[in-house]
Design an enzyme around this catalytic site. Structure first.
Site, short mmCIF file in Angstrom:
data_model
loop_
_atom_site.label_atom_id
_atom_site.label_comp_id
_atom_site.label_asym_id
_atom_site.label_seq_id
_atom_site.Cartn_x
_atom_site.Cartn_y
_atom_site.Cartn_z
N PHE A 12 -0.61 -81.38 22.92
CA PHE A 12 -1.23 -81.39 24.48
C PHE A 12 -2.23 -80.26 24.28
O PHE A 12 -3.54 -80.86 24.55
CB PHE A 12 -0.06 -80.60 25.22
N GLU A 87 6.43 -75.58 17.18
CA GLU A 87 7.28 -76.34 18.07
C GLU A 87 7.60 -75.35 19.22
O GLU A 87 7.32 -74.36 19.24
CB GLU A 87 8.90 -76.01 17.10
N THR A 103 8.30 -73.91 11.32
CA THR A 103 7.02 -73.98 11.83
C THR A 103 6.18 -72.76 12.16
O THR A 103 5.03 -72.59 11.77
CB THR A 103 6.74 -75.23 12.85
N THR A 137 2.20 -66.97 23.31
CA THR A 137 2.51 -67.39 24.66
C THR A 137 2.78 -66.09 25.23
O THR A 137 3.02 -65.10 24.76
CB THR A 137 3.86 -68.30 24.41
N ASP A 138 2.82 -65.97 26.80
CA ASP A 138 3.38 -64.81 27.18
C ASP A 138 5.07 -64.59 27.16
O ASP A 138 5.38 -63.68 27.47
CB ASP A 138 3.24 -64.96 28.83
N GLU A 139 5.66 -65.81 26.68
CA GLU A 139 7.19 -65.65 26.42
C GLU A 139 7.48 -64.33 25.53
O GLU A 139 8.57 -63.91 25.56
CB GLU A 139 7.50 -66.77 26.20
N TYR A 163 12.54 -69.91 20.72
CA TYR A 163 11.23 -70.27 20.50
C TYR A 163 10.37 -69.05 20.92
O TYR A 163 9.40 -68.73 20.02
CB TYR A 163 10.96 -71.07 21.72
N LYS A 167 7.77 -67.17 18.04
CA LYS A 167 6.34 -66.94 18.53
C LYS A 167 6.04 -65.47 18.16
O LYS A 167 5.05 -65.14 17.61
CB LYS A 167 5.90 -67.51 19.69
N TYR A 220 16.49 -76.61 37.37
CA TYR A 220 17.50 -75.82 36.52
C TYR A 220 17.91 -74.63 37.54
O TYR A 220 16.99 -73.98 38.34
CB TYR A 220 16.82 -74.79 35.29
N GLY A 295 20.24 -68.04 29.14
CA GLY A 295 19.00 -67.04 28.80
C GLY A 295 17.94 -67.16 29.66
O GLY A 295 16.81 -66.72 29.23
P1 NAD Z 1 2.76 -79.44 21.84
O1 NAD Z 1 4.25 -79.48 21.38
O2 NAD Z 1 2.31 -80.39 22.91
O3 NAD Z 1 2.17 -79.70 20.28
C1 NAD Z 1 2.44 -79.23 19.18
C2 NAD Z 1 1.66 -79.95 18.25
O4 NAD Z 1 1.71 -79.38 16.79
C3 NAD Z 1 1.91 -81.38 17.94
O5 NAD Z 1 0.82 -82.37 17.95
C4 NAD Z 1 2.70 -81.50 16.72
O6 NAD Z 1 2.80 -82.48 16.05
C5 NAD Z 1 1.96 -80.53 15.98
N1 NAD Z 1 2.97 -79.66 14.85
C6 NAD Z 1 4.27 -79.58 14.98
N2 NAD Z 1 4.82 -78.96 13.90
C7 NAD Z 1 3.62 -78.97 12.95
C8 NAD Z 1 3.75 -78.73 11.61
N3 NAD Z 1 4.76 -78.18 10.88
N4 NAD Z 1 2.45 -78.93 10.76
C9 NAD Z 1 1.26 -79.24 11.62
N5 NAD Z 1 1.49 -79.78 12.90
C10 NAD Z 1 2.64 -79.41 13.57
O7 NAD Z 1 2.38 -77.80 21.86
P2 NAD Z 1 1.07 -77.25 23.31
O8 NAD Z 1 2.00 -77.19 24.36
O9 NAD Z 1 0.17 -78.18 23.18
O10 NAD Z 1 1.38 -75.90 22.67
C11 NAD Z 1 0.33 -75.75 21.43
C12 NAD Z 1 0.32 -73.99 21.22
O11 NAD Z 1 -0.02 -73.43 22.38
C13 NAD Z 1 1.57 -73.57 20.64
O12 NAD Z 1 1.26 -72.65 19.64
C14 NAD Z 1 2.29 -73.02 21.88
O13 NAD Z 1 3.20 -71.88 21.36
C15 NAD Z 1 0.93 -72.36 22.54
N6 NAD Z 1 1.27 -72.21 24.06
C16 NAD Z 1 1.72 -73.29 24.99
C17 NAD Z 1 1.66 -73.27 26.16
C18 NAD Z 1 2.10 -74.19 27.09
O14 NAD Z 1 2.31 -74.10 28.27
N7 NAD Z 1 2.21 -75.57 26.67
C19 NAD Z 1 1.34 -71.89 26.84
C20 NAD Z 1 0.95 -70.68 25.92
C21 NAD Z 1 1.10 -71.00 24.71
O1 DAU Z 2 4.85 -69.45 29.26
C1 DAU Z 2 4.36 -70.26 28.35
C2 DAU Z 2 5.35 -71.41 27.67
O2 DAU Z 2 5.69 -72.17 28.79
C3 DAU Z 2 4.59 -71.92 26.49
O3 DAU Z 2 4.84 -70.99 25.36
C4 DAU Z 2 5.88 -73.04 26.04
O4 DAU Z 2 5.41 -73.73 24.84
C5 DAU Z 2 5.98 -73.98 27.03
O5 DAU Z 2 7.03 -74.90 26.93
C6 DAU Z 2 6.37 -73.26 28.47
O6 DAU Z 2 7.67 -72.87 28.36
P1 DAU Z 2 8.74 -72.98 29.56
O7 DAU Z 2 10.30 -72.89 29.33
O8 DAU Z 2 8.30 -71.97 30.93
O9 DAU Z 2 8.25 -74.32 30.23
P2 DAU Z 2 9.05 -75.54 30.88
O10 DAU Z 2 8.19 -76.67 31.32
O11 DAU Z 2 10.16 -76.18 29.74
O12 DAU Z 2 9.70 -75.08 32.02
C7 DAU Z 2 9.21 -74.33 33.04
C8 DAU Z 2 10.10 -73.95 34.11
O13 DAU Z 2 10.67 -75.01 34.60
C9 DAU Z 2 11.21 -73.10 33.46
O14 DAU Z 2 11.44 -71.91 34.38
C10 DAU Z 2 12.39 -73.97 33.41
C11 DAU Z 2 12.37 -74.96 34.38
N1 DAU Z 2 12.68 -76.13 34.25
C12 DAU Z 2 12.06 -77.03 33.13
C13 DAU Z 2 12.72 -78.48 32.85
C14 DAU Z 2 12.27 -79.17 31.65
C15 DAU Z 2 13.48 -76.83 35.21
O15 DAU Z 2 13.88 -76.46 36.20
N2 DAU Z 2 13.69 -78.26 34.90
C16 DAU Z 2 13.42 -78.83 33.82
O16 DAU Z 2 13.84 -80.24 33.67
#
Ligand code: NAD
Ligand code: DAU
Length: 357
Positions: A12, A87, A103, A137-139, A163, A167, A220, A295
């Protein structure tokens, strides 16, 4: 910045960042090498119709593969690594944590070691021209009570899910490579992203997709958890600023200044769809409260004053504009949606996570 290795660039945020880099208005001489394992979350669909595709090389491979990574750095004379591959889904980390350790921890270690050997031991490039950027991530900061101040760069780490813990481990490793070896390195910790090409296991794309197909919208617990939502291109811009202007050895927090409760997000998406794609009943009637995430962190909020002050970055998108753009993108890209819906793995995940809730 000439030869950039982007890891996870078929996911993404990574694919949005590759697009951002290739945009003609940015570095004109840039070459992008995109290393991605194409797990369930990565797809070549995300790399369709790239701008200036001749500047992009896709390599399918694992960041844990030491020889592959070492060879890529050497062969493409990589001067900048932007590390997204991970992941990323909290719920999956609760049900199967092992790939997260592999990973996120081992993979990050493998990349750091390859960079140390190529840039510091072999002295392949002038040190002032190289940079490792670790995307996090902020997590890692854990959860906030209603009265707590937002997370800053000095908030102690307190990760709550497998997760977040994986990180946090990778952040510590990255920091140590700068401190001990002086590897030129920056870290960003960002809040929740949303926007085009987000895999529909995460809240916003899952809700849009379920709503479009008349399925229940799972919320949730009480739905009063708070995230700090950021449109993905704002995140890309922040990372670009950090790589080009940020100080090595520093961490920068990135956030959206948008902190509504989850239920409000879901209701807003429903209202948007009522206008764009009305059903017989309002989409809100599909909302279903389900068993909470174990959690579950209650509240995240980011203090972004450091990146604002030092690099002049702040988010451009309001939540209203960002959500509208996201819903419109999903409606305009039915092939992208259909390809994911066809994946057996995706259906298995939905059954596994939601059937017993
Ligand atoms: P995503 O899950 O959409 O994409 C992850 C990508 O990494 C995929 O294309 C997958 O194929 C690839 N990948 C996974 N394991 C791999 C491996 N072993 N070798 C090579 N490629 C591999 O993730 P995203 O949401 O785009 O997040 C990207 C980064 O940003 C992550 O490091 C995540 O922790 C961080 N992040 C995400 C968010 C969010 O809200 N999505 C917020 C803050 C930080
Ligand atoms: O804060 C940054 C993080 O945000 C990233 O590091 C992670 O990669 C990304 O997955 C995301 O984590 P969250 O757990 O916050 O995102 P998610 O979209 O899974 O959930 C957002 C909120 O919505 C969370 O409080 C859980 C809730 N939720 C999620 C799903 C999938 C629901 O209530 N219902 C759902 O079906």
């Amino acid at each position: 910045m000439k030869n950039v290795l982007v890891t996870g660039g078929a996911g993404f945020i990574g694919s949005n960042f590759v697009r951002y880099l290739l945009d003609a208005s940015r570095e004109s001489q840039l070459q992008v090498v995109n290393l991605d394992a194409l797990t369930y979350a990565g797809s070549l669909e995300n790399l369709r119709d790239l701008p200036r595709p001749e500047r992009h090389t896709f390599i399918q491979g694992d960041i844990c593969n030491r020889d592959l990574v070492r060879d890529l750095l050497r062969r493409h004379q990589i001067d900048t690594i932007v590390h997204f591959a991970a992941e990323t889904h909290v719920d999956r980390s609760i049900l199967s944590p092992e790939p997260f350790i592999q990973t996120n921890v081992i993979g990050t270690f493998t990349l750091l070691e390859a960079a140390r050997k190529y840039w510091l031991e072999k002295k392949a490039l002038p040190l002032e021209q190289v940079r490792f950027h670790h995307v996090s991530t902020d997590e890692v900061y854990g959860t906030l009570k209603p009265e707590d101040p937002a997370f800053s760069e000095t908030t102690p780490y307190a990760p709550n899910s497998p997760y977040a813990a994986s990180k946090a481990s990778s952040d510590h490793l990255a920091r140590s490579y700068n401190h001990t070896y002086q590897l030129p390195l920056t870290i960003s910790n960002c809040s929740n992203n949303y926007g085009p090409r987000q895999f529909p296991e995460k809240l916003i794309p899952l809700i849009i997709l379920n709503a479009l197909t008349g399925k229940p919208l799972p919320v949730y617990g009480d739905g009063q958890q708070i995230r700090d939502w950021l449109f993905v291109t704002d995140h890309c811009e922040a990372i670009h600023k950090i790589i080009t202007q940020g100080r090595s050895g520093e961490t920068y927090n990135i956030g959206g200044n948008n902190q509504p409760a989850n239920l409000t997000i879901v209701e807003t998406v429903c209202d948007l769809l009522d206008e764009l794609q009305p059903l017989a009943e309002p989409h809100r009637s599909l909302i279903k409260f389900v068993t909470d995430r174990p959690g579950h962190d209650r509240r995240y909020a980011m203090n972004i004053s450091k990146i604002k002050r030092e690099l002049g970055w702040q988010p451009r998108y309001s939540l209203t504009d960002g959500l509208l753009a996201t819903v419109q993108w999903m409606l305009a890209n039915p092939d992208w949606v259909a390809a994911i819906q066809k994946q057996r793995e995706y259906q298995t995940w939905l059954d596994k996570n939601y059937d017993k809730r």
